[in-house]
Design a protein around this motif. Structure first.
Motif, short mmCIF file in Angstrom:
data_model
loop_
_atom_site.label_atom_id
_atom_site.label_comp_id
_atom_site.label_asym_id
_atom_site.label_seq_id
_atom_site.Cartn_x
_atom_site.Cartn_y
_atom_site.Cartn_z
N ALA A 168 0.83 -1.21 0.00
CA ALA A 168 0.00 0.00 0.00
C ALA A 168 0.86 1.25 0.00
O ALA A 168 0.57 2.23 -0.71
N LEU A 169 1.95 1.23 0.76
CA LEU A 169 2.83 2.39 0.81
C LEU A 169 3.58 2.60 -0.50
O LEU A 169 3.97 3.73 -0.82
N ALA A 170 3.75 1.54 -1.26
CA ALA A 170 4.43 1.65 -2.54
C ALA A 170 3.52 2.17 -3.65
O ALA A 170 3.99 2.50 -4.74
N ASP A 171 2.25 2.21 -3.38
CA ASP A 171 1.26 2.63 -4.39
C ASP A 171 0.90 4.10 -4.17
O ASP A 171 0.29 4.44 -3.15
N PRO A 205 1.26 8.42 0.15
CA PRO A 205 2.21 7.78 1.07
C PRO A 205 3.47 8.59 1.34
O PRO A 205 3.92 8.68 2.49
N ARG A 206 4.05 9.18 0.32
CA ARG A 206 5.30 9.91 0.55
C ARG A 206 5.06 11.19 1.37
O ARG A 206 5.90 11.58 2.17
N SER A 207 3.92 11.82 1.18
CA SER A 207 3.60 12.98 2.02
C SER A 207 3.41 12.56 3.47
O SER A 207 3.79 13.29 4.39
N ALA A 208 2.81 11.39 3.67
CA ALA A 208 2.63 10.89 5.03
C ALA A 208 3.97 10.60 5.69
O ALA A 208 4.17 10.88 6.88
N VAL A 209 4.90 10.03 4.93
CA VAL A 209 6.24 9.78 5.46
C VAL A 209 6.94 11.09 5.81
O VAL A 209 7.58 11.22 6.86
N ALA A 210 6.78 12.09 4.96
CA ALA A 210 7.39 13.39 5.23
C ALA A 210 6.83 14.00 6.52
O ALA A 210 7.57 14.59 7.32
N THR A 223 4.52 14.69 -3.57
CA THR A 223 5.94 14.43 -3.75
C THR A 223 6.12 13.46 -4.90
O THR A 223 5.15 12.92 -5.43
N ALA A 224 7.34 13.21 -5.25
CA ALA A 224 7.62 12.31 -6.36
C ALA A 224 7.15 10.89 -6.05
O ALA A 224 7.14 10.47 -4.89
N ALA A 225 6.75 10.16 -7.09
CA ALA A 225 6.29 8.79 -6.90
C ALA A 225 7.44 7.91 -6.47
O ALA A 225 8.61 8.20 -6.71
N GLY A 226 7.11 6.79 -5.85
CA GLY A 226 8.11 5.85 -5.40
C GLY A 226 7.82 5.38 -4.01
O GLY A 226 7.12 6.04 -3.24
#
Length: 342
Positions: A32-35, A61-66, A83-86
């Motif tokens: 899920a985090l990779a999507d 997901p990347r915004s949540a990690v940030a 943010t950028a995908a990935g």
């Protein structure tokens, strides 16, 4: 007594399936985090990250990690954007990430647990103090208490936010095994914990509590003012169901213990979760068979019978502050208020 069901209670609404069948899937959180299509809500201290309009702020997901890396501060939250995908570099086995469900189109929904600004004290507190805390602040574009904003959320956001707040509180309070005291690790995408020593499984706890609109033969409503509350705050009576007790027995016992009023007929009208920290509120309408009030002086400082006109005047003057809009207590009061006298 006639049947009057409460529907559409603020924290009992939900439209997104919980997708329990996905919880044991290998790498479900990591996938899920990779999507980048996955949506994430942020939770801490019984509250949510909000948009400037006051709704849930959904993150990729990347915004949540940030946001997690920023510590969940309001300043950090304000800078979070696309943010950028990935795939984010996080440990999906951590209890920071919770799988809340999957939308009908397959989009998975997660919660990210941010560090609490007000961590639990080591001494503990009585459960009823936690249940009846004030609604809390709302910072549009920042953090807002679910108590304060729950009634304004739509069913999609309310159901997911309520589950997230409930799970967050449970993980905070159950880091160790109740059987042997060893540490536990997260399992089932945040829906259980497993003891590292004896292997026992533990699931989120829910404490049943009754809450009741007590009326007398004149159709007056009984409201109480708890000793721990601020001046002017009044609500319907409530209490936890004790071991070996039915909900109906709990209604009669709690009303008698707190106010000295005896109750006869008890009618179930609805329920809703109250994840502050772990209650399921079972709502009832109850008929009093006595009217003399003798408050216990410990939990309940005062109690009064209100007519509709009397309560209307007391609210208008500021003498009485009603329960918050997200609570089933407010729904019970308003249901009685709208009903024609029996």
């Amino acid at each position: 007594m006639t049947h009057h069901v409460l529907s559409g209670l603020p924290l009992a609404r939900s439209t997104v399936p919980r997708a329990a069948e996905l919880r044991d899937a290998p790498h479900v959180v990591a996938d899920a985090l990779a999507d980048p299509a996955t949506r994430v809500l942020a939770v801490r201290d019984g509250g949510l990250l909000l948009t400037v309009e006051g709704g849930v702020r959904w993150l990729d997901p990347r915004s949540a990690v940030a946001l997690l890396e920023a510590g969940g501060t309001s300043d950090g939250a304000a800078t979070v954007g696309p943010t950028a995908a990935g795939a984010p570099a996080v440990d999906p086995a951590s209890d920071v990430w919770l799988l809340l469900g999957a939308r009908d189109d397959g989009t998975r929904v997660l919660a990210v647990r941010l560090p609490d600004e007000h961590p639990l004290t080591s001494g503990g507190e009585p459960a009823d103090v936690l249940v009846h805390l004030p609604d809390g602040p709302v910072e549009r574009g920042g953090w807002g208490s679910l108590r304060a904003v729950g009634a304004a959320l739509d069913a999609h956001d309310a159901g997911l936010a309520t589950a997230a707040v409930a799970l967050d509180a449970w993980h905070d309070r159950h880091p160790r095994c109740p059987r042997c005291g060893a540490t536990t690790r997260v399992a089932q995408a945040g829906w259980s914990r497993v003891c590292d020593v004896d292997g026992s499984e533990h699931y989120p706890r829910t404490d049943p509590a009754v809450i009741m609109a007590v009326v007398d033969d004149e159709d007056r409503l009984l409201l109480g003012h708890a000793a721990a509350w601020s001046a002017g705050r009044w609500s319907t009576l409530a209490g936890f169901v004790e071991a070996g007790e039915s909900a109906e027995q709990a209604v009669r016992r709690e009303v008698l213990e707190e106010t000295g009023v005896e109750v006869g007929d008890v009618e179930y009208v609805g329920s809703q979760p109250w994840p502050f920290p772990a209650s399921l509120m079972l709502g009832f309408r109850a008929r009093a068979t006595s009217t003399r009030i003798r408050v216990d002086g410990v939990e309940m400082a005062d109690a009064r019978w209100f007519t509709r006109d009397g309560l209307t005047a007391a609210v208008a003057s500021g003498e009485v502050l009603l329960p918050g809009g997200a609570s089933i207590a407010r729904a019970l009061v308003e249901q009685w208020w709208r009903r024609p006298p029996a």
